[in-house]
Structure formats: C-alpha cells, structure tokens
Design a protein around this motif. Structure first.
Motif, short mmCIF file in Angstrom:
data_model
loop_
_atom_site.label_atom_id
_atom_site.label_comp_id
_atom_site.label_asym_id
_atom_site.label_seq_id
_atom_site.Cartn_x
_atom_site.Cartn_y
_atom_site.Cartn_z
N VAL A 148 -12.66 0.12 -3.21
CA VAL A 148 -13.14 0.54 -1.89
C VAL A 148 -12.52 -0.33 -0.80
N LEU A 149 -12.52 -1.65 -1.00
CA LEU A 149 -11.90 -2.53 -0.02
C LEU A 149 -10.40 -2.30 0.09
N LEU A 150 -9.76 -2.02 -1.04
CA LEU A 150 -8.32 -1.76 -1.02
C LEU A 150 -8.02 -0.50 -0.23
N ALA A 151 -8.76 0.57 -0.49
CA ALA A 151 -8.54 1.82 0.24
C ALA A 151 -8.84 1.65 1.73
N ALA A 152 -9.92 0.94 2.03
CA ALA A 152 -10.27 0.73 3.44
C ALA A 152 -9.23 -0.13 4.14
N GLY A 153 -8.76 -1.17 3.47
CA GLY A 153 -7.75 -2.03 4.09
C GLY A 153 -6.46 -1.29 4.36
N LEU A 154 -6.01 -0.47 3.41
CA LEU A 154 -4.77 0.28 3.60
C LEU A 154 -4.93 1.36 4.68
N ALA A 155 -6.10 1.99 4.72
CA ALA A 155 -6.34 3.02 5.74
C ALA A 155 -6.34 2.40 7.14
N VAL A 156 -7.00 1.28 7.30
CA VAL A 156 -7.02 0.62 8.60
C VAL A 156 -5.63 0.10 8.97
N ARG A 157 -4.89 -0.34 7.97
CA ARG A 157 -3.59 -0.95 8.21
C ARG A 157 -2.55 0.08 8.64
N TYR A 158 -2.56 1.28 8.01
CA TYR A 158 -1.50 2.25 8.26
C TYR A 158 -1.97 3.48 9.02
N LEU A 159 -3.19 3.92 8.83
CA LEU A 159 -3.66 5.11 9.56
C LEU A 159 -4.15 4.75 10.96
N LEU A 160 -4.93 3.68 11.05
CA LEU A 160 -5.44 3.27 12.36
C LEU A 160 -4.51 2.31 13.07
N ARG A 161 -3.41 1.89 12.40
CA ARG A 161 -2.42 1.00 13.00
C ARG A 161 -3.06 -0.31 13.47
N ARG A 210 8.74 3.72 5.22
CA ARG A 210 9.57 2.68 4.62
C ARG A 210 10.15 3.16 3.29
N PRO A 211 11.21 2.50 2.81
CA PRO A 211 11.78 2.91 1.52
C PRO A 211 10.75 2.80 0.40
N PRO A 212 10.77 3.72 -0.55
CA PRO A 212 9.79 3.66 -1.64
C PRO A 212 9.98 2.43 -2.51
N VAL A 213 8.88 1.96 -3.04
CA VAL A 213 8.90 0.79 -3.92
C VAL A 213 8.96 1.28 -5.36
N ARG A 214 10.09 1.05 -6.00
CA ARG A 214 10.25 1.47 -7.39
C ARG A 214 10.76 0.29 -8.21
N PRO A 215 10.13 -0.02 -9.32
CA PRO A 215 10.64 -1.10 -10.16
C PRO A 215 11.94 -0.69 -10.83
N PRO A 216 12.78 -1.65 -11.21
CA PRO A 216 14.02 -1.29 -11.92
C PRO A 216 13.71 -0.61 -13.23
N ARG A 217 14.63 0.26 -13.65
CA ARG A 217 14.38 1.07 -14.85
C ARG A 217 15.30 0.73 -16.01
N TYR A 218 16.42 0.07 -15.75
CA TYR A 218 17.41 -0.11 -16.81
C TYR A 218 17.90 -1.56 -16.85
N GLY A 219 18.44 -1.91 -18.03
CA GLY A 219 19.17 -3.15 -18.20
C GLY A 219 18.32 -4.40 -18.07
N LEU A 220 19.00 -5.49 -17.72
CA LEU A 220 18.34 -6.79 -17.60
C LEU A 220 17.36 -6.82 -16.44
N LYS A 264 -0.06 -5.32 -3.89
CA LYS A 264 1.30 -5.21 -3.35
C LYS A 264 1.93 -3.87 -3.69
N TRP A 265 1.70 -3.39 -4.91
CA TRP A 265 2.26 -2.11 -5.33
C TRP A 265 1.68 -0.96 -4.50
N LEU A 266 0.37 -0.95 -4.34
CA LEU A 266 -0.25 0.12 -3.56
C LEU A 266 0.09 0.00 -2.07
N ASP A 267 0.24 -1.21 -1.57
CA ASP A 267 0.64 -1.39 -0.18
C ASP A 267 2.04 -0.83 0.05
#
Length: 231
Positions: free
Chosen positions: A15-28, A97-107, A84-87
C-alpha cells in the motif's frame, strides 16, 4: 498475533509502495512520494518491536517468531531491489523514461543473478542475527528449537538460490543467432559501393568512372593516343 502482524506489514508494504509511486509520478510530487517510500522500514521496525515484546512477556518461541525473522531478513535483502524495480517501471509508464530490463544473456546475466543472490545472502544473515538474538534473549535451549530450525531454513534457501545463480555462470545463456543470410545483401551493397569509390579515386580527373576496371580503359586510350602521335 505475530502472523496477523506479518500479513499487515506485507499489505502495508504494498500500500505504501503504490501510494508513494502514485504521488511521485501521477501527482508530480517527488519529495512527498519519496517520504512515503521511506516510511516502509517503520513497518518492519513495528514487527520487530512486537515480536520482542511477545518474547519478553513469556511467550514460547514458535514458528511465528521464526517466520517474522525470515520476513524481516527478506525485506532487508530484497526490499530495496523491489522498490527500485517498481519505481523504474512506473517511471517508464508515466514519465517516458527508458524501460528497466535486466540483462538476459552472457556474463551480464550471470552478474545480475549473482547480485540477486547476494540479496538472499543478506536476508539469511539478517534472519540468522535476529534468531540468534531471540535465542540469547530467551536463554533456554529447551525452548529455542523452533528458532534453530528456521535458521536452517534460511541458509538452505540461500544455498539453493546460490546454486541456481551459479548455473548462469557455468552455462551462460547465449543470445539467439541471427537468421542465415541476414545482412548479405547489405554487405554486398557496401562492397560494391567501396569498389565504386575506389574506381573513382583511381581515375584521372574529368573521367566518368564507376569501377576500378575503368582505370585500365583509361590507360589503354592514353596508350593508343600516344601511339597515333608517334606515327
């Protein structure tokens, strides 16, 4: 009561995570949103305090106290990564902003999995510290058996996760190969263009040359002209 409080803390986390992200990005309102996100550790502090008071009041250590320790350890090891991932996803969805995607291949993928396993290692260490603290507080080996079993559960999960993360290093995942023949046409055009440029560089000024072979034609014409002059 401990189990109920764990459920309340988990629900409050989201609940706090959703509220924090909503206030941060929807309400600016980034500062207010950040303040809400920073309130999340208070939930874990409340759970820790209630668990300690429960043991202090003479409650026998059981699986609920061990589960509380594991929950607090998981939050310490993976809570920041989850936020951080949900943010990052919220920033991509609402802020462009560019999407956050973890690397998929190799080292790079192996390093990512190792970092995630490090969070599990921290979770096991924090849970072990809390369990040891509770066992020291109770100071009765006959009553602390359930806490010791949860300690084994924490490190068993860390070992299993570590083995899974190790497979990405021993057998790195390779990117898919491009289809056969892809890029051949472009390569052929590049080579042809290179040949044309080479021909134009080699030709004398004023000639209309499009390939290296025109150089030989120019030389033949110049030779025939010199022969006619000599005659």
């Amino acid at each position: 009561m401990i189990v109920t409080l764990i459920i309340v803390c988990e629900a409050g986390f989201w609940v706090l995570l959703a509220a924090g992200l909503a206030v941060r990005y929807l309400l600016r309102m980034p500062r207010t949103g950040l303040a809400l996100l920073l309130c999340e550790p208070l939930l874990e502090a409340a759970l820790l305090a209630v668990t300690a008071l429960d043991l202090r009041n003479g409650a026998d250590p059981d699986w609920t106290h061990g589960l509380a320790a594991l929950y607090l350890g998981y939050t310490a090891g993976h809570g920041h990564r989850t936020v951080k991932w949900l943010d990052g996803h919220a920033a991509h969805r609402f802020d462009g902003r560019p999407p956050v995607r973890p690397p998929r291949y190799g080292l790079a993928r192996a390093r990512h999995e190792g970092a995630v396993w490090l969070g599990t290692l921290i979770a096991a260490a924090v849970a072990t510290g809390l369990l040891r603290l509770a066992m020291w507080y109770v100071d009765d080996p006959a009553r602390t058996g359930p806490l010791e079993s949860w300690e084994q559960v924490a490190w068993r999960a860390a070992v299993i996760h570590g083995l899974i993360a190790l497979t990405y290093l021993v057998w790195p995942k390779r990117p898919p190969e491009p289809p056969r023949g892809a890029g051949t046409g472009a390569t052929g055009r590049d080579e042809a263009a290179t040949g044309d440029r080479a021909g134009s560089y080699l030709s004398p000024p004023g000639t209309q040359s499009t390939s290296p072979t025109s150089l030989f034609a120019v030389r033949a014409r110049m030779k025939s002209r010199s022969d006619r002059r000599l005659r």
